[in-house]
Write a protein that holds these residues in place. Sequence first.
Motif, PDB file in Angstrom:
ATOM      1  N   GLU A  98       0.826  -1.204   0.000  1.00 55.87           N
ATOM      2  CA  GLU A  98       0.000   0.000   0.000  1.00 55.87           C
ATOM      3  C   GLU A  98       0.865   1.261   0.000  1.00 55.87           C
ATOM      4  N   ASP A  99       1.942   1.237   0.781  1.00 55.55           N
ATOM      5  CA  ASP A  99       2.823   2.405   0.835  1.00 55.55           C
ATOM      6  C   ASP A  99       3.525   2.620  -0.502  1.00 55.55           C
ATOM      7  N   TRP A 100       3.967   1.544  -1.129  1.00 52.60           N
ATOM      8  CA  TRP A 100       4.611   1.698  -2.444  1.00 52.60           C
ATOM      9  C   TRP A 100       3.618   2.218  -3.479  1.00 52.60           C
ATOM     10  N   TYR A 127      -9.281   0.111  -7.018  1.00 55.56           N
ATOM     11  CA  TYR A 127      -8.095  -0.554  -6.491  1.00 55.56           C
ATOM     12  C   TYR A 127      -7.632   0.108  -5.192  1.00 55.56           C
ATOM     13  N   PHE A 128      -7.934   1.402  -5.034  1.00 56.18           N
ATOM     14  CA  PHE A 128      -7.547   2.142  -3.826  1.00 56.18           C
ATOM     15  C   PHE A 128      -8.676   2.169  -2.795  1.00 56.18           C
ATOM     16  N   LEU A 165       7.467  11.799   2.282  1.00 57.40           N
ATOM     17  CA  LEU A 165       6.053  12.114   2.502  1.00 57.40           C
ATOM     18  C   LEU A 165       5.251  10.853   2.822  1.00 57.40           C
ATOM     19  N   THR A 166       5.560   9.776   2.139  1.00 60.32           N
ATOM     20  CA  THR A 166       4.839   8.522   2.370  1.00 60.32           C
ATOM     21  C   THR A 166       5.147   7.954   3.749  1.00 60.32           C
ATOM     22  N   VAL A 204      -7.402   2.179   8.431  1.00 63.13           N
ATOM     23  CA  VAL A 204      -6.692   1.088   7.759  1.00 63.13           C
ATOM     24  C   VAL A 204      -6.915   1.180   6.258  1.00 63.13           C
ATOM     25  N   LEU A 205      -5.852   1.111   5.484  1.00 60.93           N
ATOM     26  CA  LEU A 205      -5.954   1.157   4.025  1.00 60.93           C
ATOM     27  C   LEU A 205      -6.514  -0.160   3.506  1.00 60.93           C
TER      28      LEU A 205
END
Length: 667
Positions: free
Chosen positions: A426-428, A477-478, A520-521, A540-541
């Motif tokens: 998710e972070d990438w 997807y997000f 930033l991430t 939560v993502l």
Amino acid sequence: FPVGLPAQGYFDWVDSFLEKNPGYVELSDRKILEWASKSGLWRPKNQGPSNDKPDMKFGIREMDDMSVKRLLSNIAPVACQNFIVPELRANLLAHERKDALSKFALPNFKKTAAVIMGEPTAEYKAKVKDIILAEKKNKVELERKKKAAEEERKRVLEEKKKKAEEARKAAKRKRDGEEEEAKEDEPDEAKEEAKAEDEEVVVQLTDEEKKKVFRKMAVPDLSTLALSQSFTKFTIPSREEGFDEVRYEWSKRSKVAEYVKEWVLNKKLTTRIEDLVPSDSFNQHWIQWQQQLQKWRLKQNEWKERVKQAALRKEQKKATAEAEKLKAAQEKERAEKEKAEKEQHGVAATDGEKPDENMNGKPDGEKQEDSVQKPEEKKAEEKVEEEEEAEELDQMEIDGDFDVFGVADVCDMGKGRPLFADFTFEDWALVSLRFELHTLAHAFQKDVDDPERLGVHVDHLIFYYNKYFRKNLNTKYFGVESFEDLVEFVTDSAKLNSKNKVLESHLAGDLDSFDIFVKLTEECRRERNLIIDSGKEEAVLKFSHALAAPAPALGGGGYSGQQQSRSYQKGARVQQAPHHQQKGWHGAASQQVQQVQYKGGAAPAHAYSATTAAYNPGKGGSPGKGGSYGGYGGKGAPAGSKGYGGPQSQAYGKGRQYGGYNKGYGK
């Protein structure tokens, strides 16, 4: 020559003009279609992409290749007739108007430009309302007829069933000798339905329909492609172009000029550029980003492998210590047992006799615990530093007060730990999204080179994203439904302007490095984790795993300067091609390897019995370079021992020519 804007009542005005002036003949593609239809030519019902340029698909060469239109354009200028030429796109372009006027060069023609732009007249607005009301009435009548036809079909079917049932009953009565029943008169339903159909349909316009100035056509006035390629060149006609008169039907010239300017600016925001091509500078920037992203992913994998190896060494050392402790306990138990047996059989030394002593002055049978423990303690002290390093590596975490933006090198915060060590897929995905939206906002303005085009409108975000990055942008997807919600994930680098919904970037277009997107991430990841830890699960993502790009393999080709040393795994080893057959690391493809069963040595350390020797893993070798394997470890247990380092595994540690296993596990 009527001059008007698309989707603003152009053809309704032309129809109204022809009703008032029946002496005029229309010269246009739509009129040719009408003439052909009245002449009995068949064509598909689909009119085509636009009212201005409908498709000519009659299957007749002279019609399909526009020969008829060219013939009419040559005949009309020599005819004594009044003409109206409603060519929407052509009449808005100065050079097209000039070409059209040149065909009517004879002095007996008065050439007039009728500008129908701005605020329509009250007469035109009333006409539009009448058209909308008539369309609505026709729609209601059509639906009522369709419903009546369906009811009639059901009635006829029911009547047939009823008659069949009556015939069956009559036949049964006849067989039984019974008299026929008297039929009751039934109301004539058909007459009642016919009476209902004769009733006039009453429809009214809604408040929203009453506010409409221009009605929406079933087919657009101009195709999307034609509009996007030409609307920036739309202009107002003037007498200097060759017109004898320029008549403004709705608004005055000054208001029309301002109206057209505002309309063009709005279209620049909402109309996409179909033929836009990304520049070479963007393509180079995009390649650089992909390379940097690949390096970061490889660096993260290397770090995870180091942590994994450190944890493995820690477990192995723990197992070794337990084995040594167990061995010492067994030795002590054996010594006590031997001493007890000697005392039981009277072998103990008599009074006054001195027991035999060994070289150290100790009585035989006593274990030289000091001489045994001292080397072990020394060995343990030598491993303390390495063990502490492994524990520190495994448990290294960023302090809560750590300044993410103060990191000089995102690939090494200290002891080789990268800033992105804890990134998940998710972070990438958010790292890539930050870069892509930021880059798209700047690249679009640079490639368009038009100050009046403020940026990418949200309605065309997916179109330009696909054109620049050659992939789809799927909001689902997000875990969101709209692009507005998608941009909310990365408001620290990009946003949608609240007024015009245009994509904007908070960062400068000429960044020195890509590190800011990682920082930033990471900052957002830490904040998100704090929110989740406080009990707010909505933070939560919930991204789809379709966003999870495959992680680059350690030691693969492309951008890796050296390969990570491989960890030993139970039951398998890796065979590699000879060194002279390997490709270099500069952009080379990943080396193909084959997994084969490793039969050397005994079972892993955690599976040995109480009688086997302890496994001594030794110190790891240095990583191999240029596509070779890294070191598997140093000196193992003594040769010939019963544990891991037995003679059978000696062959596993001799591959020095491939970067060196550093004598592996067996020697």
